[in-house]
Design an enzyme around this catalytic site. Structure first.
Site, mmCIF file in Angstrom:
data_model
loop_
_atom_site.group_PDB
_atom_site.id
_atom_site.type_symbol
_atom_site.label_atom_id
_atom_site.label_comp_id
_atom_site.label_asym_id
_atom_site.label_seq_id
_atom_site.Cartn_x
_atom_site.Cartn_y
_atom_site.Cartn_z
ATOM 1 N N SER A 14 -9.352 20.131 53.568
ATOM 2 C CA SER A 14 -8.730 21.360 53.066
ATOM 3 C C SER A 14 -9.384 22.609 53.649
ATOM 4 C CB SER A 14 -8.834 21.408 51.538
ATOM 5 O OG SER A 14 -8.369 22.660 51.085
ATOM 6 N N SER A 16 -8.600 25.524 52.255
ATOM 7 C CA SER A 16 -8.489 26.519 51.181
ATOM 8 C C SER A 16 -9.827 27.170 50.832
ATOM 9 C CB SER A 16 -7.857 25.884 49.940
ATOM 10 O OG SER A 16 -6.516 25.570 50.216
ATOM 11 N N THR A 61 -2.648 20.551 45.188
ATOM 12 C CA THR A 61 -1.888 20.122 46.353
ATOM 13 C C THR A 61 -1.510 18.660 46.167
ATOM 14 O OG1 THR A 61 -1.867 20.125 48.764
ATOM 15 C CG2 THR A 61 -4.006 19.699 47.730
ATOM 16 N N LYS A 65 1.203 18.492 42.357
ATOM 17 C CA LYS A 65 1.972 19.692 41.994
ATOM 18 C C LYS A 65 2.920 19.440 40.821
ATOM 19 C CE LYS A 65 1.680 21.660 46.582
ATOM 20 N NZ LYS A 65 2.372 22.098 47.788
ATOM 21 N N GLY A 127 13.562 16.775 54.467
ATOM 22 C CA GLY A 127 12.682 16.354 53.374
ATOM 23 C C GLY A 127 13.151 16.919 52.047
ATOM 24 N N GLY A 130 8.170 17.695 46.973
ATOM 25 C CA GLY A 130 7.652 18.840 46.231
ATOM 26 C C GLY A 130 7.686 20.129 47.035
ATOM 27 N N ALA A 131 7.362 20.062 48.320
ATOM 28 C CA ALA A 131 7.345 21.286 49.137
ATOM 29 C C ALA A 131 8.755 21.860 49.251
ATOM 30 C CB ALA A 131 6.759 20.998 50.518
ATOM 31 N N GLY A 238 2.508 24.916 60.107
ATOM 32 C CA GLY A 238 2.423 25.610 58.828
ATOM 33 C C GLY A 238 1.093 26.261 58.506
#
Ligand code: NDP
Length: 273
Positions: A14, A16, A61, A65, A127, A130-131, A238
């Site tokens: 990650s 983040s 993530t 979610k 797709g 969740g995204a 992304g």
């Protein structure tokens, strides 16, 4: 010092923590932000611990979610629409407010950073996980000409069409894409994570169209490479969305908007080496 964290599984790669530390440095705030590997079955107890220790905010993530959505006591409109929460704010009494910043992060990266307008465009999302749930609403708000969601498991795309119930939104399978053309194709499958590519007709991308992979990696993902082979005007991953959705979470928590450009630049430079 206020404590923040990201929970996910896996989480070791990650970015983040480094993104939020850079935001904090930029805005002269002292925060602590750590990543914790939390499998779905441990989410509830890990969340209780984090709250008990005075945690102020949490990003969630894959694969958490939908669970975070279920745990939130209050929801923003965009979280309610998407049924997925990536940002939890914890108030003084331990109550949780859930939000979803993925969609606004994508829209900002496309429109502000990549100069790729969504208005009047024919847009395809690959797709239906969740995204995709998180990005449909914010994309529709930009008034595209049409929005199609195509998924391997066709029923999930049809379910999204019915749930969001918008006149320009349709759901279908990959086989139904033959003969269609799109100005923007967004890969919101997790296929890139296993180095795979959804089956796509060769003429799917309109002339001067662009490709965007929600996944990001040090090298070009299979979908980014596919876009390059189709002569896409832009074919990008992304990473910018990751930084933009984090900036929106930071704003929710701290009430300050960090400058995303130097952070995106630094992360791009780090993967060029
Ligand atoms: P989910 O697990 O909820 O959904 C995965 C989706 O991918 C499903 O629609 C699934 O289809 C499809 N899929 C998986 N493998 C394949 C394959 N080999 N071929 C075709 N379709 C496939 O994941 P999320 O929606 O949460 O995440 C999707 C991607 O978006 C991930 O790569 C994630 O890292 C990225 N992401 C990036 C963000 C950013 O800030 N840049 C933010 C959020 C997500 P089926 O329904 O048939 O199983």
């Amino acid at each position: 010092m206020d404590h923040y964290a990201v929970f996910g599984y896996p989480i070791q790669h990650s970015k983040s923590p480094i993104i939020h530390q850079q935001f904090a440095h930029q805005t002269a705030q002292t925060i602590d932000y750590q990543a914790f590997a939390v499998p779905a079955e441990q989410f509830s107890s890990a969340l209780d611990n984090f709250i008990a220790q005075g945690g102020k905010g949490l990003n969630c993530t894959v694969p958490l979610k939908e669970l975070a959505f279920l745990q939130a006591h209050h929801l923003s409109d965009r979280a309610r629409m998407s049924k997925a929460v990536n940002t939890l704010s914890i108030d003084v009494s331990g109550k949780l407010r859930g939000d979803n910043t993925d969609g606004i992060g994508l829209v900002k990266d496309l429109q502000d950073n990549q100069q790729t307008p969504l208005q009047h465009s024919a847009i395809l999302i690959l797709g239906a996980g969740g995204a995709t749930r998180g990005i449909i609403g914010p994309i529709l708000e930009q008034n595209p000409a049409k929005l199609v969601v195509a998924n391997r498991t066709v029923e999930k795309a049809i379910t999204l069409e019915h749930e969001f119930n918008h006149p320009i939104l349709g759901g279908c399978g990959f086989n139904d894409l033959h003969g269609l053309h799109f100005d923007l194709i967004i890969n919101a499958t997790s296929a890139s994570l296993s180095n795979e590519l959804p089956p796509l007709p060769a003429d799917l991308l309109a002339a001067n169209g662009s490709c965007y992979d929600l996944a990001y990696a040090n090298q070009a993902t299979p979908f980014v490479r596919w876009g390059q082979q189709q002569n896409a005007a832009k074919s990008i991953d992304g990473l910018g969305m990751l930084v933009e959705q984090a900036a929106e979470a930071f704003y929710i928590w701290r009430g300050m908007r960090p400058d995303t450009q130097p952070v995106i630049q630094a992360l791009n430079n780090a993967r060029d080496v």
